[in-house]
Design a protein around this motif. Structure first.
Motif, PDB file in Angstrom:
ATOM      1  N   LEU A  18      37.858  43.624  45.415  1.00 48.88           N
ATOM      2  CA  LEU A  18      39.217  43.933  44.964  1.00 48.88           C
ATOM      3  C   LEU A  18      40.191  44.006  46.132  1.00 48.88           C
ATOM      4  O   LEU A  18      41.308  43.503  46.043  1.00 48.88           O
ATOM      5  CB  LEU A  18      39.238  45.246  44.174  1.00 48.88           C
ATOM      6  CG  LEU A  18      40.620  45.691  43.694  1.00 48.88           C
ATOM      7  CD1 LEU A  18      41.217  44.688  42.724  1.00 48.88           C
ATOM      8  CD2 LEU A  18      40.563  47.081  43.078  1.00 48.88           C
ATOM      9  N   ALA A  19      39.782  44.641  47.228  1.00 45.82           N
ATOM     10  CA  ALA A  19      40.682  44.796  48.376  1.00 45.82           C
ATOM     11  C   ALA A  19      41.145  43.440  48.895  1.00 45.82           C
ATOM     12  O   ALA A  19      42.328  43.232  49.183  1.00 45.82           O
ATOM     13  CB  ALA A  19      39.990  45.585  49.485  1.00 45.82           C
ATOM     14  N   LEU A  20      40.204  42.501  48.997  1.00 47.18           N
ATOM     15  CA  LEU A  20      40.539  41.159  49.474  1.00 47.18           C
ATOM     16  C   LEU A  20      41.419  40.430  48.458  1.00 47.18           C
ATOM     17  O   LEU A  20      42.392  39.761  48.826  1.00 47.18           O
ATOM     18  CB  LEU A  20      39.260  40.370  49.734  1.00 47.18           C
ATOM     19  CG  LEU A  20      39.396  38.948  50.281  1.00 47.18           C
ATOM     20  CD1 LEU A  20      40.150  38.955  51.613  1.00 47.18           C
ATOM     21  CD2 LEU A  20      38.033  38.299  50.440  1.00 47.18           C
ATOM     22  N   TYR A  21      41.086  40.572  47.187  1.00 44.35           N
ATOM     23  CA  TYR A  21      41.858  39.954  46.113  1.00 44.35           C
ATOM     24  C   TYR A  21      43.307  40.438  46.146  1.00 44.35           C
ATOM     25  O   TYR A  21      44.250  39.637  46.119  1.00 44.35           O
ATOM     26  CB  TYR A  21      41.210  40.285  44.761  1.00 44.35           C
ATOM     27  CG  TYR A  21      41.944  39.752  43.553  1.00 44.35           C
ATOM     28  CD1 TYR A  21      41.667  38.484  43.050  1.00 44.35           C
ATOM     29  CD2 TYR A  21      42.913  40.517  42.907  1.00 44.35           C
ATOM     30  CE1 TYR A  21      42.338  37.990  41.943  1.00 44.35           C
ATOM     31  CE2 TYR A  21      43.592  40.036  41.804  1.00 44.35           C
ATOM     32  CZ  TYR A  21      43.298  38.769  41.313  1.00 44.35           C
ATOM     33  OH  TYR A  21      43.976  38.296  40.217  1.00 44.35           O
ATOM     34  N   LEU A  22      43.492  41.760  46.206  1.00 41.70           N
ATOM     35  CA  LEU A  22      44.837  42.328  46.213  1.00 41.70           C
ATOM     36  C   LEU A  22      45.615  41.906  47.451  1.00 41.70           C
ATOM     37  O   LEU A  22      46.814  41.613  47.378  1.00 41.70           O
ATOM     38  CB  LEU A  22      44.776  43.856  46.140  1.00 41.70           C
ATOM     39  CG  LEU A  22      44.304  44.459  44.811  1.00 41.70           C
ATOM     40  CD1 LEU A  22      44.202  45.976  44.930  1.00 41.70           C
ATOM     41  CD2 LEU A  22      45.222  44.073  43.660  1.00 41.70           C
ATOM     42  N   LYS A  23      44.946  41.875  48.589  1.00 41.42           N
ATOM     43  CA  LYS A  23      45.595  41.484  49.845  1.00 41.42           C
ATOM     44  C   LYS A  23      46.129  40.057  49.758  1.00 41.42           C
ATOM     45  O   LYS A  23      47.266  39.770  50.147  1.00 41.42           O
ATOM     46  CB  LYS A  23      44.605  41.617  51.006  1.00 41.42           C
ATOM     47  CG  LYS A  23      45.218  41.327  52.376  1.00 41.42           C
ATOM     48  CD  LYS A  23      44.188  41.503  53.483  1.00 41.42           C
ATOM     49  CE  LYS A  23      44.787  41.171  54.855  1.00 41.42           C
ATOM     50  NZ  LYS A  23      43.775  41.306  55.933  1.00 41.42           N
TER      51      LYS A  23
END
Length: 309
Positions: A18-23
């Motif tokens: 999720l962190a990578l997706y949101l970034k």
């Protein structure tokens, strides 16, 4: 699961990041928003619009719009103009909400509010400018390959989410309720279903409509969005009590000082957290038919209740 847009950088990343997706999605949205408003004459109004639009933020609303479109089978390109429009409308609501005649706040996202930098007059006009541009942007920038009837539906839904039947209506009841201790749960729900959840619902449903969602899909998306919208507000109310100004990026404890009835004031903190978790669980259940394609939207729903700022 391997994503087609390289959200996962290596085959070894088997679980959703999720962190990578949101970034990555945030960067896409920030770039598109930056390009949407060049500075031309009269410079002051464009600078004021850009000041608040590009002041940061998680970009949850435009990211949800993009994620829904992709889940239904569309592309980022067909939804990006609507995603930008949603953020323009949201930013307008923040600029106007912070004005002395409304919530009278000095800080937003850790920076001075628009009217503190540009004055009340220009801040009002900056909000108006963003609002007008939002609808123009959907109409003119959505790719011609997208059915114009779908674009018209998007314009209509955004208008309804924003107006007296949505955000504006919720804000009026919110202002009328300030300082009153006898506000019912029904009234509080009305305020936040209109003031917060309506625009989130528009983000999600419009993303689906652009991709050709069926009427059954639209109903599922509506229920998902309404649930996460209410959960989002409950967590905001909790953070107003528990977080610092540095964490919030705006003045902490304003609800209590304004004697606003909030979910924690009615239920207490622990019960409010449980209610938010129940809403997220119900929201995610609506996405079960979409299976692994719903992974980003399920993760975003859980992210809403776990945030601390």
């Amino acid at each position: 699961m391997v994503a087609t847009d390289n959200v996962y950088k290596t085959p070894e990343e088997a679980t959703f990041n999720l962190a990578l997706y949101l970034k990555k999605r945030q960067k896409l949205c920030d770039t598109a928003l930056d390009q949407a408003i060049p500075i031309v004459y009269p410079e002051k109004i464009y600078e004021s619009m850009r000041y608040s639009l590009l002041a940061g933020g998680k970009r949850v609303r435009p990211i949800l719009c993009l994620a829904t479109c992709e889940m239904i089978g569309g592309t980022i390109e067909m939804a990006m103009p609507t995603a930008c429009a949603v953020e323009m409308i949201h930013t307008m609501s923040l600029i106007h909400d912070d004005l002395p005649a409304m919530d009278n706040d000095d800080y937003r996202r850790g920076k001075l509010t628009n009217h503190k930098v540009y004055g009340d007059d220009v801040a009002i006009l900056a909000g108006d400018g963003l609002l007008a541009l939002a609808f123009e942007f959907v109409a003119t920038q959505t790719p011609q390959t997208v059915d114009r009837a779908r674009v018209l539906q998007v314009v209509a839904r955004l208008g309804r989410a924003l107006g007296a039947a949505g955000l504006v209506g919720g804000q009026v009841v919110d202002l009328e309720s300030e300082g009153k201790s006898n506000i019912s749960l029904e009234t509080l729900n009305f305020i936040h279903k209109h003031k917060t959840a309506a625009l989130l619902e528009a983000c999600v449903v419009c993303g689906g409509i652009l991709a050709g969602a069926s009427s059954e899909d639209v109903q599922r998306l509506t229920r998902y969005a309404q649930n996460i919208g209410l959960a989002f507000q409950i967590i905001d109310d909790i953070l107003d009590v528990t977080a610092t100004q540095e964490q919030l990026g705006k003045t902490a404890g304003k609800d209590q000082r304004a004697k606003k009835v909030t979910y924690p004031s009615l239920w207490g903190l622990e019960e409010s957290r449980l209610k938010a978790q129940e809403l997220v669980k119900a929201a995610c259940a609506e996405l079960e038919p979409f299976k692994e394609r719903a992974e980003p939207m399920v993760a975003i729903a859980h992210y809403i209740t776990s945030r601390n700022h």
